[in-house]
Design an enzyme around this catalytic site. Structure first.
Site, PDB file in Angstrom:
ATOM      1  N   ASN A  61      -2.247   0.183   6.863  1.00 24.33           N
ATOM      2  CA  ASN A  61      -1.636  -1.165   7.368  1.00 24.33           C
ATOM      3  C   ASN A  61      -0.670  -1.883   6.357  1.00 24.33           C
ATOM      4  O   ASN A  61      -0.790  -3.050   6.301  1.00 24.33           O
ATOM      5  CB  ASN A  61      -3.001  -2.082   7.836  1.00 24.33           C
ATOM      6  CG  ASN A  61      -3.881  -2.332   6.742  1.00 24.33           C
ATOM      7  OD1 ASN A  61      -3.621  -1.798   5.497  1.00 24.33           O
ATOM      8  ND2 ASN A  61      -4.704  -2.935   6.914  1.00 24.33           N
ATOM      9  N   GLU A  74      -9.778 -10.053  -7.524  1.00 28.73           N
ATOM     10  CA  GLU A  74      -8.935  -8.934  -7.541  1.00 28.73           C
ATOM     11  C   GLU A  74      -7.417  -9.259  -8.574  1.00 28.73           C
ATOM     12  O   GLU A  74      -6.849  -8.019  -8.990  1.00 28.73           O
ATOM     13  CB  GLU A  74      -8.209  -9.071  -6.136  1.00 28.73           C
ATOM     14  CG  GLU A  74      -9.503  -8.669  -5.168  1.00 28.73           C
ATOM     15  CD  GLU A  74      -8.989  -8.659  -3.708  1.00 28.73           C
ATOM     16  OE1 GLU A  74      -7.891  -8.941  -3.554  1.00 28.73           O
ATOM     17  OE2 GLU A  74      -9.688  -8.167  -3.023  1.00 28.73           O
ATOM     18  N   LYS A 102       0.834  -1.067  -0.014  1.00 27.92           N
ATOM     19  CA  LYS A 102       0.147  -0.021  -0.031  1.00 27.92           C
ATOM     20  C   LYS A 102       0.887   1.226   0.044  1.00 27.92           C
ATOM     21  O   LYS A 102       2.277   1.119   0.144  1.00 27.92           O
ATOM     22  CB  LYS A 102      -0.869   0.111   1.259  1.00 27.92           C
ATOM     23  CG  LYS A 102      -2.190  -0.989   1.068  1.00 27.92           C
ATOM     24  CD  LYS A 102      -3.071  -1.049   2.469  1.00 27.92           C
ATOM     25  CE  LYS A 102      -4.044  -2.015   2.173  1.00 27.92           C
ATOM     26  NZ  LYS A 102      -5.152  -1.853   3.101  1.00 27.92           N
ATOM     27  N   HIS A 140      -2.082  -5.637   1.498  1.00 27.36           N
ATOM     28  CA  HIS A 140      -3.655  -6.412   1.487  1.00 27.36           C
ATOM     29  C   HIS A 140      -3.392  -7.407   0.921  1.00 27.36           C
ATOM     30  O   HIS A 140      -2.429  -7.879   0.174  1.00 27.36           O
ATOM     31  CB  HIS A 140      -4.285  -5.415   0.267  1.00 27.36           C
ATOM     32  CG  HIS A 140      -5.511  -6.039  -0.109  1.00 27.36           C
ATOM     33  ND1 HIS A 140      -6.883  -6.114   0.538  1.00 27.36           N
ATOM     34  CD2 HIS A 140      -5.683  -6.956  -1.321  1.00 27.36           C
ATOM     35  CE1 HIS A 140      -7.657  -6.788  -0.070  1.00 27.36           C
ATOM     36  NE2 HIS A 140      -7.032  -7.272  -1.354  1.00 27.36           N
ATOM     37  N   TYR A 185     -12.409  -1.780  -4.340  1.00 23.40           N
ATOM     38  CA  TYR A 185     -12.973  -2.085  -2.806  1.00 23.40           C
ATOM     39  C   TYR A 185     -14.718  -2.146  -3.173  1.00 23.40           C
ATOM     40  O   TYR A 185     -15.085  -1.865  -1.981  1.00 23.40           O
ATOM     41  CB  TYR A 185     -12.335  -1.029  -1.773  1.00 23.40           C
ATOM     42  CG  TYR A 185     -10.929  -1.453  -1.517  1.00 23.40           C
ATOM     43  CD1 TYR A 185     -10.606  -2.505  -0.609  1.00 23.40           C
ATOM     44  CD2 TYR A 185     -10.035  -0.582  -1.657  1.00 23.40           C
ATOM     45  CE1 TYR A 185      -9.558  -2.926  -0.041  1.00 23.40           C
ATOM     46  CE2 TYR A 185      -8.661  -0.799  -1.107  1.00 23.40           C
ATOM     47  CZ  TYR A 185      -8.577  -2.037  -0.357  1.00 23.40           C
ATOM     48  OH  TYR A 185      -7.315  -2.427   0.053  1.00 23.40           O
TER      49      TYR A 185
HETATM   50  P1  CMP Z   1      -7.604  -4.413   3.220  1.00 26.51           P
HETATM   51  O1  CMP Z   1      -7.196  -5.733   3.786  1.00 26.51           O
HETATM   52  O2  CMP Z   1      -6.849  -3.779   2.144  1.00 26.51           O
HETATM   53  O3  CMP Z   1      -9.238  -4.572   3.250  1.00 26.51           O
HETATM   54  C1  CMP Z   1      -9.960  -3.406   3.312  1.00 26.51           C
HETATM   55  C2  CMP Z   1      -9.380  -2.242   4.095  1.00 26.51           C
HETATM   56  O4  CMP Z   1     -10.114  -1.492   4.738  1.00 26.51           O
HETATM   57  C3  CMP Z   1      -8.655  -2.883   5.093  1.00 26.51           C
HETATM   58  O5  CMP Z   1      -7.383  -3.598   4.800  1.00 26.51           O
HETATM   59  C4  CMP Z   1      -8.186  -1.604   6.077  1.00 26.51           C
HETATM   60  O6  CMP Z   1      -7.003  -1.210   5.543  1.00 26.51           O
HETATM   61  C5  CMP Z   1      -9.368  -0.616   5.976  1.00 26.51           C
HETATM   62  N1  CMP Z   1     -10.005  -0.189   6.824  1.00 26.51           N
HETATM   63  C6  CMP Z   1      -9.869   0.906   7.408  1.00 26.51           C
HETATM   64  N2  CMP Z   1     -10.701   1.214   8.498  1.00 26.51           N
HETATM   65  C7  CMP Z   1     -11.068  -0.085   8.528  1.00 26.51           C
HETATM   66  C8  CMP Z   1     -12.027  -0.560   9.634  1.00 26.51           C
HETATM   67  N3  CMP Z   1     -12.685   0.099  10.439  1.00 26.51           N
HETATM   68  N4  CMP Z   1     -12.374  -1.918   9.597  1.00 26.51           N
HETATM   69  C9  CMP Z   1     -11.611  -2.657   8.598  1.00 26.51           C
HETATM   70  N5  CMP Z   1     -10.957  -2.041   7.685  1.00 26.51           N
HETATM   71  C10 CMP Z   1     -10.639  -0.851   7.514  1.00 26.51           C
END
Ligand code: CMP
Length: 136
Positions: A112, A126, A9, A115, A49
């Site tokens: 984070n 995806e 990311k 993904h 998403y």
């Molecule tokens: P990812 O695995 O990319 O899939 C969806 C993303 O939404 C997740 O990682 C997080 O980075 C993002 N996200 C942001 N806020 C939240 C939240 N409150 N709960 C879950 N995912 C979140």
């Protein structure tokens, strides 16, 4: 053999840890079958998403994912969907296990670091999103 879609990311690209994260993939014997540095538009991020369209974090998430370049990869290995998710750790870096990528490189539930697809159906969607038929 199975394939999954991984994303490094914008936060991780900005911090200069692309190499460190790819090293984790390779050390775990996850084979890189496709890889590209891309800058998503807001619309790209919204399409990718789309399953999260109704979530309260959708707008922030898609802003963040289009804020800078990301690295997208098709990874291949037996049971790679689960394996890659184990290496990443859970979504929130603060709750991710020691030694996981998100614990080490993530800074918030949104920033984070990485993904990974969560199931075979999402992996197919995806992988197609970024690599079309090329991943097959
Ligand atoms: P990812 O695995 O990319 O899939 C969806 C993303 O939404 C997740 O990682 C997080 O980075 C993002 N996200 C942001 N806020 C939240 C939240 N409150 N709960 C879950 N995912 C979140």
């Amino acid at each position: 053999m199975e394939r999954t879609l991984a994303i490094i990311k914008p936060d991780a690209v900005e911090r200069g840890v692309i190499g460190a994260i790819i090293q984790r993939m390779e050390a775990a014997d996850l084979r890189i079958r496709e890889m590209r540095l891309v800058r998503l538009t807001k619309a790209d991020a919204e399409g990718f998403y789309a399953v999260h369209r109704d979530k309260p974090f959708f707008d922030n998430l898609t802003d963040f994912m289009s804020s800078g370049p990301v690295v997208v990869l098709a990874l291949e290995a037996p049971d790679v969907i689960r394996h890659w998710r184990r290496l990443m750790g859970v979504t929130d870096p603060a709750k991710a296990g020691r030694g996981t990528i998100r614990r080490e490189y993530g800074t918030s539930i949104e920033t984070n670091a990485t993904h990974g697809s969560d199931a075979p159906e999402t992996a197919a969607f995806e992988l197609d999103f970024f690599f079309k038929a090329a991943h097959r």
